[in-house]
Design an enzyme around this catalytic site. Structure first.
Site, PDB file in Angstrom:
ATOM      1  N   ASP A  75       0.822  -1.217   0.000  1.00 34.67           N
ATOM      2  CA  ASP A  75       0.000   0.000   0.000  1.00 34.67           C
ATOM      3  C   ASP A  75       0.857   1.269   0.000  1.00 34.67           C
ATOM      4  O   ASP A  75       0.374   2.350   0.326  1.00 34.67           O
ATOM      5  CB  ASP A  75      -0.930   0.006   1.224  1.00 34.67           C
ATOM      6  CG  ASP A  75      -0.150   0.014   2.538  1.00 34.67           C
ATOM      7  OD1 ASP A  75       1.098  -0.030   2.490  1.00 34.67           O
ATOM      8  OD2 ASP A  75      -0.788   0.071   3.598  1.00 34.67           O
ATOM      9  N   CYS A  78       4.843  -0.156   2.705  1.00 31.34           N
ATOM     10  CA  CYS A  78       5.382  -1.475   3.045  1.00 31.34           C
ATOM     11  C   CYS A  78       6.788  -1.401   3.619  1.00 31.34           C
ATOM     12  O   CYS A  78       7.114  -2.151   4.536  1.00 31.34           O
ATOM     13  CB  CYS A  78       5.320  -2.403   1.849  1.00 31.34           C
ATOM     14  SG  CYS A  78       6.040  -1.702   0.366  1.00 31.34           S
ATOM     15  N   HIS A 254       7.994  -3.010  -3.980  1.00 32.45           N
ATOM     16  CA  HIS A 254       7.454  -3.651  -2.780  1.00 32.45           C
ATOM     17  C   HIS A 254       8.524  -4.275  -1.875  1.00 32.45           C
ATOM     18  O   HIS A 254       9.509  -4.822  -2.359  1.00 32.45           O
ATOM     19  CB  HIS A 254       6.437  -4.719  -3.164  1.00 32.45           C
ATOM     20  CG  HIS A 254       5.742  -5.285  -1.969  1.00 32.45           C
ATOM     21  ND1 HIS A 254       4.989  -4.510  -1.121  1.00 32.45           N
ATOM     22  CD2 HIS A 254       5.736  -6.524  -1.433  1.00 32.45           C
ATOM     23  CE1 HIS A 254       4.531  -5.260  -0.136  1.00 32.45           C
ATOM     24  NE2 HIS A 254       4.973  -6.486  -0.293  1.00 32.45           N
TER      25      HIS A 254
END
Lengths: 261, 167
Positions: A75, A78, A254
């Site tokens: 989101d 992370c 990510h």
């Protein structure tokens, strides 16, 4: 249908429509993935890349160094969430580090206020951060479960993320002369912090990692799993040359948590 | 205690009541619902909005202060940075990235340490100094640039209207 393109008339709030769609997408993601998941075997990562030769080799190499992965919700927060979880988790087993870190965390509020952060709005984030940190200092056998639950409760988890963002911002502003060289474009460090570090959901770059790991004196090793040429997921340590306490896996955009063998 | 929008909004309301910034009043419309506020903003002295008292509504998201509120004037307004329906379009009401208007890179953005007070002070500055690059109201932006006299006349008419003086 005139040629005036009615949809784009002033007063129609195009930006609201775009943001509404963005929020819907975020909501879909939110409902499908835990803020911080359970510990999984690294083989679950291998299973993701069975038909991709480059990734397959790198994951195979990772499996010789790490036994588990813990996934986080993608989101934009992370890195900060993974950092906090992995470090607090390590403090559960290292009470001596807990005590010194607790003091650093207490002092950090004064430092942020002296850098000009508004005490009135800062306080709530600091208090919640300290409250979650205190769980990592508990001796009870269920302290880990309690920590895991707090990190999956938005009210706690997101406030911890906010506070880490403020600490990273404070570090960047304190050493603005140094960090200015790493900022692209003609933004000042303060502008960069207001736009890329302090707002929630903004993704992290090297500069965020360097700033946070320096501010808290916590070594981070990031393993990069990407299309680069090598046959292993290359490691970078932040701050450079330190012994890593926590290990993160980076895949484009990510971060997840890794557990060494 | 876990972070909560309600607790934060109550604290901000208390703070604004104890230390109101000059020319600004704000608080929940109804204390049963802290997520909808009304604000009254006085037009800044020495500007074409001087003397007006402009009512606006603020609506807070459930994850406030992680995300910013929305703000909308409930009186007639004519201003480059206010949509014709009254919605306010300034950078502090957006986080970076949520950026359809292409604000200047130096502009103030929303972050969880901002506050209602900071928003309202930014709105007062916006009334005093419109940003004619952001075209929330293209007609107003054009008139502000090209025909200041006419713009001032419209602003003065709106000021009188907010005071209930016949226009």
């Amino acid at each position: 249908m005139g040629d005036s393109g009615g949809e784009f008339e002033s007063g129609k709030n195009q930006d609201d429509l775009i943001m509404q769609r963005q929020r819907e997408i975020e909501k879909e993601i939110n409902e499908s993935i835990m803020l911080v998941g359970d510990k999984e075997s690294l083989s679950t990562l291998e299973a993701e890349y069975l038909s991709d030769e480059i990734y397959k080799l790198k994951v195979k190499d990772l499996a010789t160094k790490y036994k588990n992965i813990r996934r986080t919700r993608p989101d934009g927060n992370c890195f900060f969430r993974a950092f906090a979880y992995a470090y607090f988790e390590s403090l559960l087993d290292h009470k001596e580090d807990y005590n010194s870190f607790y003091n650093i965390a207490v002092e950090s509020k004064k430092k942020l206020i002296s850098l000009g952060f508004p005490q009135f709005t800062l306080e709530d984030f600091h208090d919640t951060f300290m409250e979650v940190l205190a769980i990592a200092g508990k001796e009870e056998p269920n302290a880990h479960d309690e920590l895991h639950a707090a990190f999956n409760n938005q009210g706690y988890s997101n406030y911890v993320v906010v506070y880490l963002r403020l600490l990273a911002s404070g570090q960047l502003q304190q050493d603005a002369d140094f960090y200015q060289h790493f900022i692209e474009g003609d933004r000042t460090i303060t502008e960069f912090c207001h736009q890329e570090v302090e707002p929630m959901f903004r993704e992290s770059d090297h500069i965020h990692i360097i700033a946070l790991s320096t501010a808290l004196n916590v070594g981070v090793r990031v393993r990069y799993l990407d299309r680069g040429e090598s046959t292993e997921a290359i490691a970078h340590d932040f701050p450079e040359g330190t012994q890593p306490t926590i290990h993160l896996l980076y895949r484009p955009s990510h971060y997840d948590i890794l557990y060494p063998i | 205690m876990s972070g909560s929008a309600l607790r934060r909004l109550m604290a901000e309301y208390k703070q604004l009541t104890l230390n109101p910034p000059e020319g600004i009043i704000a608080g929940p419309i109804n204390e049963e619902n802290f997520f909808e506020w009304e604000a009254l903003i006085t037009g800044p002295d020495g500007t074409c909005f001087e003397g007006g008292v402009f009512p606006a509504k603020l609506v807070f998201p459930s994850d406030y202060p992680l995300s910013p509120p929305k703000m909308q004037f409930t009186c007639e307004m004519f201003h480059p940075n206010i949509y014709t329906d009254g919605k306010v379009c300034i950078s502090i009401l957006h986080a970076a990235g949520d950026d359809p208007m292409g604000y200047e890179s130096s502009a103030e953005r929303w972050s969880p340490v901002q506050s209602v007070e900071k928003i309202l002070l930014s709105v007062v500055s916006m009334l005093a100094e419109p940003n004619d690059e952001s075209g929330a109201n293209v007609d107003a932006a054009k008139m502000w640039r090209e025909n200041r006299e006419e713009f001032n006349k419209i602003a003065q008419r709106i000021v009188r209207k907010t005071l209930g003086i016949p226009t």
